[in-house]
Write a protein that holds these residues in place. Sequence first.
Motif, mmCIF file in Angstrom:
data_model
loop_
_atom_site.group_PDB
_atom_site.id
_atom_site.type_symbol
_atom_site.label_atom_id
_atom_site.label_comp_id
_atom_site.label_asym_id
_atom_site.label_seq_id
_atom_site.Cartn_x
_atom_site.Cartn_y
_atom_site.Cartn_z
ATOM 1 N N PHE A 144 22.015 4.751 13.794
ATOM 2 C CA PHE A 144 21.450 3.472 14.207
ATOM 3 C C PHE A 144 20.221 3.612 15.096
ATOM 4 O O PHE A 144 19.564 2.632 15.400
ATOM 5 N N THR A 145 19.956 4.819 15.563
ATOM 6 C CA THR A 145 18.755 5.027 16.371
ATOM 7 C C THR A 145 17.528 4.967 15.472
ATOM 8 O O THR A 145 17.605 5.005 14.251
ATOM 9 N N ASP A 146 16.407 4.901 16.095
ATOM 10 C CA ASP A 146 15.148 4.825 15.360
ATOM 11 C C ASP A 146 14.988 6.064 14.475
ATOM 12 O O ASP A 146 15.132 7.194 14.926
ATOM 13 N N THR A 147 14.660 5.872 13.218
ATOM 14 C CA THR A 147 14.579 6.992 12.272
ATOM 15 C C THR A 147 13.385 7.893 12.542
ATOM 16 O O THR A 147 13.336 9.014 12.058
ATOM 17 N N ARG A 148 12.432 7.437 13.313
ATOM 18 C CA ARG A 148 11.255 8.266 13.605
ATOM 19 C C ARG A 148 11.499 9.233 14.738
ATOM 20 O O ARG A 148 10.664 10.075 15.022
ATOM 21 N N ARG A 149 12.636 9.143 15.393
ATOM 22 C CA ARG A 149 12.910 10.032 16.524
ATOM 23 C C ARG A 149 13.488 11.351 16.032
ATOM 24 O O ARG A 149 13.963 11.489 14.915
ATOM 25 N N ASN A 150 13.498 12.290 16.938
ATOM 26 C CA ASN A 150 14.012 13.626 16.631
ATOM 27 C C ASN A 150 15.543 13.609 16.682
ATOM 28 O O ASN A 150 16.141 13.399 17.723
ATOM 29 N N TYR A 151 16.199 13.832 15.542
ATOM 30 C CA TYR A 151 17.663 13.780 15.485
ATOM 31 C C TYR A 151 18.306 14.911 16.273
ATOM 32 O O TYR A 151 19.392 14.767 16.800
ATOM 33 N N VAL A 200 35.894 10.416 19.007
ATOM 34 C CA VAL A 200 34.560 10.022 19.453
ATOM 35 C C VAL A 200 33.466 10.406 18.454
ATOM 36 O O VAL A 200 32.451 9.709 18.339
ATOM 37 N N THR A 201 33.642 11.468 17.706
ATOM 38 C CA THR A 201 32.592 11.970 16.824
ATOM 39 C C THR A 201 32.088 10.943 15.810
ATOM 40 O O THR A 201 30.874 10.816 15.641
ATOM 41 N N PRO A 202 32.938 10.174 15.130
ATOM 42 C CA PRO A 202 32.388 9.183 14.197
ATOM 43 C C PRO A 202 31.477 8.155 14.881
ATOM 44 O O PRO A 202 30.458 7.753 14.318
ATOM 45 N N PHE A 203 31.823 7.766 16.102
ATOM 46 C CA PHE A 203 30.966 6.830 16.832
ATOM 47 C C PHE A 203 29.631 7.467 17.193
ATOM 48 O O PHE A 203 28.583 6.810 17.155
ATOM 49 N N ASN A 204 29.661 8.741 17.545
ATOM 50 C CA ASN A 204 28.412 9.436 17.851
ATOM 51 C C ASN A 204 27.535 9.547 16.606
ATOM 52 O O ASN A 204 26.316 9.394 16.683
ATOM 53 N N ILE A 205 28.147 9.805 15.473
ATOM 54 C CA ILE A 205 27.370 9.904 14.232
ATOM 55 C C ILE A 205 26.786 8.549 13.861
ATOM 56 O O ILE A 205 25.619 8.448 13.460
ATOM 57 N N LEU A 206 27.574 7.481 14.013
ATOM 58 C CA LEU A 206 27.049 6.137 13.755
ATOM 59 C C LEU A 206 25.897 5.799 14.702
ATOM 60 O O LEU A 206 24.894 5.231 14.284
ATOM 61 N N ALA A 207 26.051 6.151 15.966
ATOM 62 C CA ALA A 207 24.982 5.882 16.926
ATOM 63 C C ALA A 207 23.726 6.653 16.547
ATOM 64 O O ALA A 207 22.611 6.155 16.703
ATOM 65 N N LEU A 208 23.907 7.840 16.037
ATOM 66 C CA LEU A 208 22.766 8.646 15.614
ATOM 67 C C LEU A 208 22.022 7.975 14.470
ATOM 68 O O LEU A 208 20.791 7.932 14.450
#
Length: 104
Positions: free
Chosen positions: A73-80, A63-71
């Motif tokens: 793909f989220t808006d870059t202005r948000r808090n990671y 699951v971790t690679p998918f979570n990293i990809l989702a991270l």
Amino acid sequence: MIKEKLLSSLAIIVIFEEWLWDSLTLAGQLLSRLLHLEKFDNWLLNASPKMALFTFLIPLIIVTPFNILALFFTDTRRNYRRHSVRNCCEVSWHIVNCTNFSSS
């Protein structure tokens, strides 16, 4: 006025959550029986600590690679940091629920 509306909304959410919880618990128990998770649970109880740890790391590794990809793909202005904490909580929640369904 606002407090009454808020409490009414929360009451509706709790009722819906209770109904959904019962339905999902039954679905999880059925899935546990179909996948013969009781045999897996017995095997896991008799496995060595290293093997048991490895068994729980397999889904995390998948699951971790998918979570990293989702991270990414989220808006870059948000808090990671907020997203990574949420993803860790989701993975932990899935692991805990899988063990709860198999022991029911």
